[in-house]
Design a protein around this motif. Sequence first.
Motif, PDB file in Angstrom:
ATOM      1  N   SER A  78       0.868  -1.181   0.000  1.00 25.78           N
ATOM      2  CA  SER A  78       0.000   0.000   0.000  1.00 25.78           C
ATOM      3  C   SER A  78       0.905   1.231   0.000  1.00 25.78           C
ATOM      4  CB  SER A  78      -0.936  -0.032   1.212  1.00 25.78           C
ATOM      5  OG  SER A  78      -1.987   0.898   1.083  1.00 25.78           O
ATOM      6  N   ASP A  90      -3.630   3.577   8.185  1.00 29.94           N
ATOM      7  CA  ASP A  90      -4.006   3.896   6.804  1.00 29.94           C
ATOM      8  C   ASP A  90      -2.760   3.866   5.924  1.00 29.94           C
ATOM      9  OD1 ASP A  90      -4.957   4.890   4.431  1.00 29.94           O
ATOM     10  OD2 ASP A  90      -5.625   6.808   5.224  1.00 29.94           O
ATOM     11  N   GLU A 124      -0.122   8.431  -1.933  1.00 34.08           N
ATOM     12  CA  GLU A 124      -1.486   8.229  -2.401  1.00 34.08           C
ATOM     13  C   GLU A 124      -2.393   9.394  -2.005  1.00 34.08           C
ATOM     14  OE1 GLU A 124      -5.513   5.929  -1.324  1.00 34.08           O
ATOM     15  OE2 GLU A 124      -4.306   7.393  -0.241  1.00 34.08           O
ATOM     16  N   HIS A 187      -6.094  -3.255   3.749  1.00 31.57           N
ATOM     17  CA  HIS A 187      -6.367  -1.893   4.209  1.00 31.57           C
ATOM     18  C   HIS A 187      -7.378  -1.925   5.339  1.00 31.57           C
ATOM     19  CE1 HIS A 187      -6.684   2.495   3.736  1.00 31.57           C
ATOM     20  NE2 HIS A 187      -5.697   2.400   2.846  1.00 31.57           N
ATOM     21  N   SER A 353     -15.855  -0.602  -1.825  1.00 35.86           N
ATOM     22  CA  SER A 353     -15.143   0.449  -1.096  1.00 35.86           C
ATOM     23  C   SER A 353     -15.690   1.806  -1.478  1.00 35.86           C
ATOM     24  CB  SER A 353     -13.644   0.393  -1.414  1.00 35.86           C
ATOM     25  OG  SER A 353     -12.990   1.525  -0.857  1.00 35.86           O
ATOM     26  N   HIS A 357      -8.554   4.170  -3.458  1.00 36.05           N
ATOM     27  CA  HIS A 357      -7.337   3.473  -3.033  1.00 36.05           C
ATOM     28  C   HIS A 357      -6.429   3.259  -4.241  1.00 36.05           C
ATOM     29  CE1 HIS A 357      -8.905   2.538   0.959  1.00 36.05           C
ATOM     30  NE2 HIS A 357     -10.032   2.176   0.394  1.00 36.05           N
TER      31      HIS A 357
END
Length: 410
Positions: A78, A90, A124, A187, A353, A357
């Motif tokens: 991630s 996160d 991100e 996540h 979701s 993401h």
Amino acid sequence: MNIRSSFEALDKQFTAYGGLEGGGITRLLYSKEWTRAVNVLKETLEEDGFTVNFDDIGNLTGRLEGSKYPDETIVSGSHIDTVVEGGHLDGQYGILAALTAMKALKEEHGQPLRSLEVLALAEEEGSRFPFAFWGSKNFFNLADEEDVKDIADAEGIEFERAMQDSGFNYRQQDNDFNNIKAFVEMHIEQGKVLESEEKNIGVVNGIVGQKRYTVTLKGEANHAGTTPMGLRNDAVVGFSQIASQLTERAREIGDPLVVTFGRVDPVPNTVNVVPGEVVFSIDTRHINQEALNQYAEEITQTIKNVAEKEGLEYDIDLWMDEAPVLMDEHLVEKIEEAANEVVGESKYKLMSSGAGHDSQIFAKYVPTAMMFVPSINGISHNVEEETDVEDLVKGIEVLKQVLYELAYKE
């Protein structure tokens, strides 16, 4: 290997890089805290036997080479950046979960048949500079110098300067991602659904599409005491009707449609003047493109109707229009099988979701899937962000099983 103790040690270690006195993390792209975190992660991966590589802009991979199919790569990870005063899970959880799961697999089963990679994406959130998904967009050769050369952070530090001060630069050559056979992102949910339904795992089958608007209504500013109600062109009254009607309509349509009026700026914004102008935002999301488009038509028509009724001029700026992204069906099935094995059929939920993401970028190019663990009280992007450690461990165990199926099985 004890998954819980291994993960907790890693989480404690990396939460310190950008960690705040009151809890949480501020770790912004190309900051000193970010630079320290990625370099320590590089050292940690090397110590654990991974072959480590930075790309030009700072995406970090740690690789366990496959014995039989080394050119077939299974990736999990991630983003390593956070929002300002964000939580410790996160993004970070997805990276450390992947590392913990792969270490356990290596210890228990040795070298995988297919290569395994931990991926820490550079950025991100878009929290320091007005550009999001810098990591994943560069990973797929989608971003370039023109996108960021004229932007700066709140302190006036230019993107290019911050990047170069951290030891990175613009992408010099395109990345080759054709060997990636699967990307699985772990996540936290960042919502209340799993907790409220008492589920341990969310199996994500898609990421919602989003439309974001900036709407301007113009009426006439006038004296609050001497302008009769029937002679007013009150922009805030127009806004209130639009917000009320669209909210009620969204409730009628039902989940998973959502609409949010997150920003409202009336002008002149004073107690004794009828507002002559208001600028407001609309954010609407749905997993189905047709349903999202239909509601968008209702947004436009509602604004037109109210503006005409209240004697207002209007301007509608649709500045974000992202399509829903579906996850790979085969990978979703693999995650469901693993979740059923680890927590049982009654303790996982197939869900979409509502937040964006990195997986939405990946899914356009490689087989991609996501899974969630619950967020306590649904809190995220906040120093109070937390997940019960047992749920974090269950998530890692599910991920470990998925990676085993993908990398160790013929």
